[in-house]
Design a protein around this motif. Structure first.
Motif, PDB file in Angstrom:
ATOM      1  N   ILE A  85     -89.178 -38.898 -56.160  1.00  0.00           N
ATOM      2  CA  ILE A  85     -87.915 -38.225 -55.853  1.00  0.00           C
ATOM      3  C   ILE A  85     -86.940 -38.389 -57.016  1.00  0.00           C
ATOM      4  O   ILE A  85     -86.282 -37.442 -57.450  1.00  0.00           O
ATOM      5  N   LYS A  86     -86.853 -39.597 -57.531  1.00  0.00           N
ATOM      6  CA  LYS A  86     -85.966 -39.855 -58.671  1.00  0.00           C
ATOM      7  C   LYS A  86     -86.393 -39.068 -59.905  1.00  0.00           C
ATOM      8  O   LYS A  86     -85.563 -38.643 -60.708  1.00  0.00           O
TER       9      LYS A  86
ATOM     10  N   LYS B 118     -79.862 -37.885 -54.883  1.00  0.00           N
ATOM     11  CA  LYS B 118     -79.928 -36.514 -54.375  1.00  0.00           C
ATOM     12  C   LYS B 118     -78.846 -36.300 -53.328  1.00  0.00           C
ATOM     13  O   LYS B 118     -78.302 -37.249 -52.762  1.00  0.00           O
ATOM     14  N   LYS B 119     -78.542 -35.019 -53.055  1.00  0.00           N
ATOM     15  CA  LYS B 119     -77.484 -34.713 -52.101  1.00  0.00           C
ATOM     16  C   LYS B 119     -77.688 -33.312 -51.533  1.00  0.00           C
ATOM     17  O   LYS B 119     -78.684 -32.655 -51.830  1.00  0.00           O
ATOM     18  N   ASN B 120     -76.723 -32.887 -50.692  1.00  0.00           N
ATOM     19  CA  ASN B 120     -76.677 -31.540 -50.128  1.00  0.00           C
ATOM     20  C   ASN B 120     -77.864 -31.234 -49.219  1.00  0.00           C
ATOM     21  O   ASN B 120     -78.872 -30.665 -49.644  1.00  0.00           O
ATOM     22  N   ALA B 121     -77.722 -31.591 -47.951  1.00  0.00           N
ATOM     23  CA  ALA B 121     -78.749 -31.306 -46.953  1.00  0.00           C
ATOM     24  C   ALA B 121     -78.718 -29.865 -46.474  1.00  0.00           C
ATOM     25  O   ALA B 121     -79.574 -29.455 -45.683  1.00  0.00           O
ATOM     26  N   ASN B 122     -77.758 -29.074 -46.929  1.00  0.00           N
ATOM     27  CA  ASN B 122     -77.670 -27.648 -46.615  1.00  0.00           C
ATOM     28  C   ASN B 122     -77.617 -27.379 -45.108  1.00  0.00           C
ATOM     29  O   ASN B 122     -78.390 -26.595 -44.560  1.00  0.00           O
ATOM     30  N   TRP B 123     -76.648 -28.014 -44.445  1.00  0.00           N
ATOM     31  CA  TRP B 123     -76.478 -27.773 -43.013  1.00  0.00           C
ATOM     32  C   TRP B 123     -75.935 -26.379 -42.737  1.00  0.00           C
ATOM     33  O   TRP B 123     -75.983 -25.900 -41.604  1.00  0.00           O
TER      34      TRP B 123
END
Length: 236
Positions: A108-109, A205-210
């Motif tokens: 992931i990194k 990481k970020k932004n789960a896009n809800w």
């Protein structure tokens, strides 16, 4: 409690194997990176079939709120059991995704594209269009729930039934997967999406896009309800 335990562990395994195949072919420095759509279709089909075969006799192997609600509508289970089933499924999906984030943490990194990482754990549209995206998930889940209702022995007493389940999952993915990722299941999308939101920042990481995430939560349930109502109306 045995049914709830079966739904929890079964959904955990489903997400572990299903999202795991996405991680395996999408994340940087994975030995299977670039495996492609066929790899994912086969992996996701097995990810559903294996826990279904294992826990079918214990819980009915729903692993999906849309399936559980559909079964209840058709009179296959007591409505009083539905909340417990859904809670167990969502917890299982969350835990399965959390385990994968640990296992694939270094990968992931190493993956710079946040959208690719998020796509390993929850779905997104290839072309954002809320109406068509909703319809895609609705239709895919309609096909899933309708065909599962017609499979004989789907209470866990027939190994052949679980092979047919594999066929349904692969068929839905082959036909609809390119549109929205064919979530068809809040426990395999909303629960891992929540795990991504809470844990992904640890990997940068970020932004789960809800903003999109409500569609794979609501549309599958709507598709499952309509599928069950139509199934009951037909002279099977």
């Amino acid at each position: 409690m045995s049914a709830y335990i079966g739904e929890f562990i079964g959904t955990l395994i489903l997400v572990l194997l299903g999202d795991g195949v996405c991680c395996n072919v999408s994340l940087e420095k994975s030995g299977f990176k670039g495996g492609g759509a066929v790899h994912i279709l086969i992996g996701w089909g097995m990810a559903v079939m294996v826990p279904a075969f294992t826990f079918g006799a214990m819980s009915g192997a729903h692993f999906n709120p849309a399936v559980t609600i559909g079964v209840a509508i058709r009179g296959g289970m007591d409505w009083a059991l539905v909340p417990g089933y859904i809670i167990a499924q969502m917890l299982g999906g969350f835990c399965g995704a959390a385990i994968l984030m640990v296992l694939y943490g270094d990968h992931i990194k190493a993956t710079a594209n946040d959208d690719v990482v998020r796509g390993c754990f929850c779905t997104g549209p290839s072309i954002p269009n809320p109406v068509l995206n909703f319809l895609s998930e609705f239709v895919a889940t309609f096909v899933l729930v309708f065909t599962l209702a017609a499979i004989p022995g789907n209470a866990g007493d027939s190994a052949v039934s679980w092979v047919l389940v594999y066929g349904v999952i692969v068929a839905c993915g082959a036909s609809f997967g390119g549109l929205t990722g064919y979530a068809m299941n809040a426990a395999r999308d909303s629960a891992p999406r929540l795990a991504y939101q809470l844990l992904a920042p640890n990997f940068g990481k970020k932004n789960a896009n809800w903003g999109y995430g409500w569609i794979p939560l609501v549309a599958p349930i709507c598709g499952g309800v309509v599928a069950s109502l139509l199934y009951m109306a037909l002279p099977f």
